[in-house]
Motif scaffolding. Structure first.
Motif, PDB file in Angstrom:
ATOM      1  N   GLY A  60       0.809  -1.211   0.000  1.00 14.99           N
ATOM      2  CA  GLY A  60       0.000   0.000   0.000  1.00 14.99           C
ATOM      3  C   GLY A  60       0.844   1.264   0.000  1.00 14.99           C
ATOM      4  N   GLN A  61       0.199   2.372  -0.412  1.00 11.50           N
ATOM      5  CA  GLN A  61       0.940   3.614  -0.593  1.00 11.50           C
ATOM      6  C   GLN A  61       1.517   4.156   0.702  1.00 11.50           C
ATOM      7  OE1 GLN A  61      -1.197   7.079  -1.853  1.00 11.50           O
ATOM      8  NE2 GLN A  61       0.517   7.841  -3.040  1.00 11.50           N
ATOM      9  N   GLY A  62       0.732   4.065   1.777  1.00 16.87           N
ATOM     10  CA  GLY A  62       1.218   4.572   3.062  1.00 16.87           C
ATOM     11  C   GLY A  62       2.455   3.819   3.514  1.00 16.87           C
ATOM     12  N   ALA A  63       2.412   2.497   3.377  1.00 15.57           N
ATOM     13  CA  ALA A  63       3.537   1.658   3.784  1.00 15.57           C
ATOM     14  C   ALA A  63       4.772   1.992   2.954  1.00 15.57           C
ATOM     15  CB  ALA A  63       3.174   0.188   3.630  1.00 15.57           C
ATOM     16  N   ALA A  64       4.572   2.188   1.650  1.00 15.65           N
ATOM     17  CA  ALA A  64       5.697   2.487   0.760  1.00 15.65           C
ATOM     18  C   ALA A  64       6.309   3.843   1.105  1.00 15.65           C
ATOM     19  CB  ALA A  64       5.239   2.464  -0.691  1.00 15.65           C
ATOM     20  N   LEU A  65       5.441   4.822   1.401  1.00 22.23           N
ATOM     21  CA  LEU A  65       5.934   6.148   1.775  1.00 22.23           C
ATOM     22  C   LEU A  65       6.780   6.073   3.035  1.00 22.23           C
ATOM     23  CD1 LEU A  65       3.134   8.821   1.393  1.00 22.23           C
ATOM     24  CD2 LEU A  65       5.419   8.865   0.423  1.00 22.23           C
ATOM     25  N   ARG A  66       6.306   5.273   3.980  1.00 20.47           N
ATOM     26  CA  ARG A  66       7.019   5.144   5.238  1.00 20.47           C
ATOM     27  C   ARG A  66       8.389   4.499   5.015  1.00 20.47           C
ATOM     28  NH1 ARG A  66       6.023   5.045  10.874  1.00 20.47           N
ATOM     29  NH2 ARG A  66       8.137   4.959  11.686  1.00 20.47           N
ATOM     30  N   THR A  67       8.404   3.436   4.207  1.00 27.05           N
ATOM     31  CA  THR A  67       9.674   2.769   3.898  1.00 27.05           C
ATOM     32  C   THR A  67      10.622   3.756   3.219  1.00 27.05           C
ATOM     33  OG1 THR A  67       8.516   0.675   3.613  1.00 27.05           O
ATOM     34  CG2 THR A  67      10.727   0.826   2.686  1.00 27.05           C
ATOM     35  N   GLY A  68      10.093   4.523   2.252  1.00 26.67           N
ATOM     36  CA  GLY A  68      10.920   5.491   1.534  1.00 26.67           C
ATOM     37  C   GLY A  68      11.439   6.581   2.457  1.00 26.67           C
TER      38      GLY A  68
END
Lengths: 224, 112
Positions: A60-68
């Motif tokens: 999901g986008q939120g998870a990806a943003l957090r990882t980034g």
């Protein structure tokens, strides 16, 4: 000051190249989080010289943003800018988003679609929905009504803010979650106008209006 | 009545499976006890349906059957909600694992 752009991407091979081309002149480094894509997203992004972080499966986008964001912190970023992969966000507005941070005036900057720059082709249904979302945010989530855009994906924050804002919503609810965490903390924040391009393509792939219900549900059950 | 025979035999089976799993260490003794109480109550309700009327009247509901229905709807809602919360927790932990793996090879740079 090292400025990193974080771009979450899920099956964006056809558009990520253009987005990176637009974003790179305005930042010192670009981190693309390939969120378990099944197409050539990672390959295209690598050719454009971005740092690639890959989720083994789609989170999901939120998870990806957090990882980034975590990756940018590791790489020593001073300022982190969140940008969508699909080219909705006009990259030429990145300087105006990071300027207040560079001047030390604020810790977090949110891009708002409702501050003057007319959103090109925003469907009226989206407008009504965003208005409702704003009321929900202020009534239920306790986000100040001063926030004009409840669901904007373009934002910038300082390293310190990124370390402090512990957002945990994996999917679309992260926008409201970040707003809540920032506006309720001691961080200084402000909104600057941004412009968003709505193409038939980005509307088809992007959020559907019915997703609003999903977001509300995630915000309500997704406790700490 | 046939329905009673069918229901009671499934309950006996459920009771048997519950305690078998407990001896196998799949579920704890406390869990097994909790489930057993549920099965026994269900058994009482099936064999002596009129007992529910007494309980129902106490809560202000006319018929025992209605009371059982209301109670089960509430219980089911509660269970579904609990499952949602569990699923949410599992999803987050999954994300944590995926994130850790994704960032594994990224060198940590000193921030000055």
């Amino acid at each position: 000051m090292k400025v990193y752009a974080v771009i979450p991407a899920y099956n964006e091979a056809s558009r990520i190249g253009g987005t990176l081309f637009g974003v790179r002149p305005f930042v010192d480094g670009v981190i693309v989080v390939d969120d378990g894509s099944t197409d050539e997203t990672a390959g295209v992004a690598r050719e454009s010289g971005a740092t690639i972080i890959r989720h083994a499966i789609n989170r999901g986008q939120g998870a990806a943003l957090r990882t980034g964001t975590d990756a940018a912190l590791r790489l020593g970023a001073d300022v982190i800018v969140h940008v969508d992969a699909d080219g909705q966000h006009d990259p030429s507005l990145i300087p105006s988003i990071i300027q207040p941070i560079k001047e030390g005036k604020t810790d977090v900057v949110f891009g708002s679609r409702f501050l003057g720059l007319l959103p090109s082709d925003m469907p009226w249904s989206r407008r009504v929905l965003l208005r409702a979302a704003r009321s929900f945010n202020s009534l239920v989530m306790g986000i100040p009504r001063r926030v004009t855009d409840p669901q904007s994906g373009m934002r910038a924050m300082t390293r310190e803010a990124a370390l402090l804002v512990d957002f945990r919503q994996d999917r679309m609810a992260h926008c409201s979650e970040i707003l809540r965490l920032v506006t309720r903390s001691r961080l200084r924040w402000l909104e600057v106008p941004i412009r968003v391009r709505y193409t038939s393509e980005s509307l088809a792939k992007g959020q559907r209006s019915a997703d609003a219900l999903k977001i509300v549900w995630q915000l309500l059950i997704g406790g700490r | 009545m046939l329905i009673q025979i069918v229901l009671i035999s499934s309950l006996v089976l459920a009771l048997y499976v519950t305690w078998r799993r407990a001896t196998q260490g799949v579920i704890s003794w406390r869990e097994a006890l909790g489930w057993s109480v549920l099965w026994v109550i269900a058994g009482v309700i099936i064999l002596l349906p009129q007992t529910t009327t007494t309980v129902a009247n106490f809560f202000g509901v006319g018929r025992g059957v209605d009371f059982v229905l209301y109670a089960s709807v509430v219980t089911l809602f509660f269970l579904v909600f609990k499952i949602f919360l569990t699923l949410d927790r599992v999803e987050r932990r999954l994300t944590d694992v995926v994130r850790k793996d994704a960032l594994k090879e990224l060198p940590e740079q000193k921030h000055e």
